[in-house]
Enzyme design. Sequence first.
Site, PDB file in Angstrom:
ATOM      1  N   ASP A  85     -64.719  17.896  47.637  1.00 33.42           N
ATOM      2  CA  ASP A  85     -65.664  18.962  47.295  1.00 33.42           C
ATOM      3  C   ASP A  85     -65.813  19.104  45.787  1.00 33.42           C
ATOM      4  O   ASP A  85     -65.750  20.213  45.237  1.00 33.42           O
ATOM      5  CB  ASP A  85     -65.230  20.294  47.916  1.00 33.42           C
ATOM      6  N   LEU A  86     -66.013  17.989  45.124  1.00 34.36           N
ATOM      7  CA  LEU A  86     -66.201  18.008  43.678  1.00 34.36           C
ATOM      8  C   LEU A  86     -67.614  18.495  43.352  1.00 34.36           C
ATOM      9  O   LEU A  86     -68.597  17.998  43.902  1.00 34.36           O
ATOM     10  CB  LEU A  86     -65.991  16.610  43.090  1.00 34.36           C
TER      11      LEU A  86
END
Length: 289
Positions: A85-86
């Site tokens: 979830d960058l």
Amino acid sequence: MVEIDVLNHLAKNDKDGSKCCVQIQRWFDYRNHICIVCEKLGPSLYDFLKRNKYCPFPVELVREFGRQLLESVAYMHDLRLIHTDLKPENILLVSSEYVKVPSYKKNSQDGTNFRCLPKSSAIKLIDFGSTAFENQDHSSIVSTRHYRAPEIILGLGWNYPCDIWSIGCILVELCSGEALFQTHENLEHLAMMERVLGPLPEHMIQKASPSASKYFRRGIRLNWPEGAVSRESIRAVRKLDRLKDLVSQHVEYSRPSVTDLLYGLLKFEPSERLTAREALYHPFFKSPT
């Protein structure tokens, strides 16, 4: 508790906090709510962009942010962890301090002639609630939409390279001030990818899951613009530029090396993308003369 486990695992191997990942201090249970205490940090890169009216960062700052982000992700990958979830919201400045500098172009709306820049380029990666160990079962959908890799949309499974795709999207956003793929629908998202990066590889299309194969005609070509949900969607895709043209609009210095790095991070085929360690050796990250 999964996030606490990941944070403790990261901290155990990062005694001096040099790996650019947020440091857990302790955790406690308050009336069945798990609370995590971490070091105090500044605003996220997204919050900073928003407060700055989405004025992009100078390429020198993008270089420093990119280097630290890749170092933190390389560290995670070495530990067999995938962040998944960058995004700019999950990258925090260590300090809240900033300076005002003359803007390179005048803001026509309010007449201001300056922009804000962080005093320090130091950042920390946060939010490990979706982080997966490589040997765990992987859910079919991960990543926030704008930063989601093509293999996830196509139902091909995912691994470390999905983080690399997200980093490529983030760096474009930091250079331009806007998210690269501003969409909320799979077919439009794939059409945007093709508009910016060229056609999807045929072998990936042919291996797409049954739920994703509906986005293609005869299993070889994206069903676009025929399958678009609206004219607005077609216009949103059409207004996008090729990656090298998009970069050239916002980056004056280091343009060839930035573009080359981004093409290496945004390869459609996951196995062809640069790894985080390989990306750190890219010429873009060599100190400018």
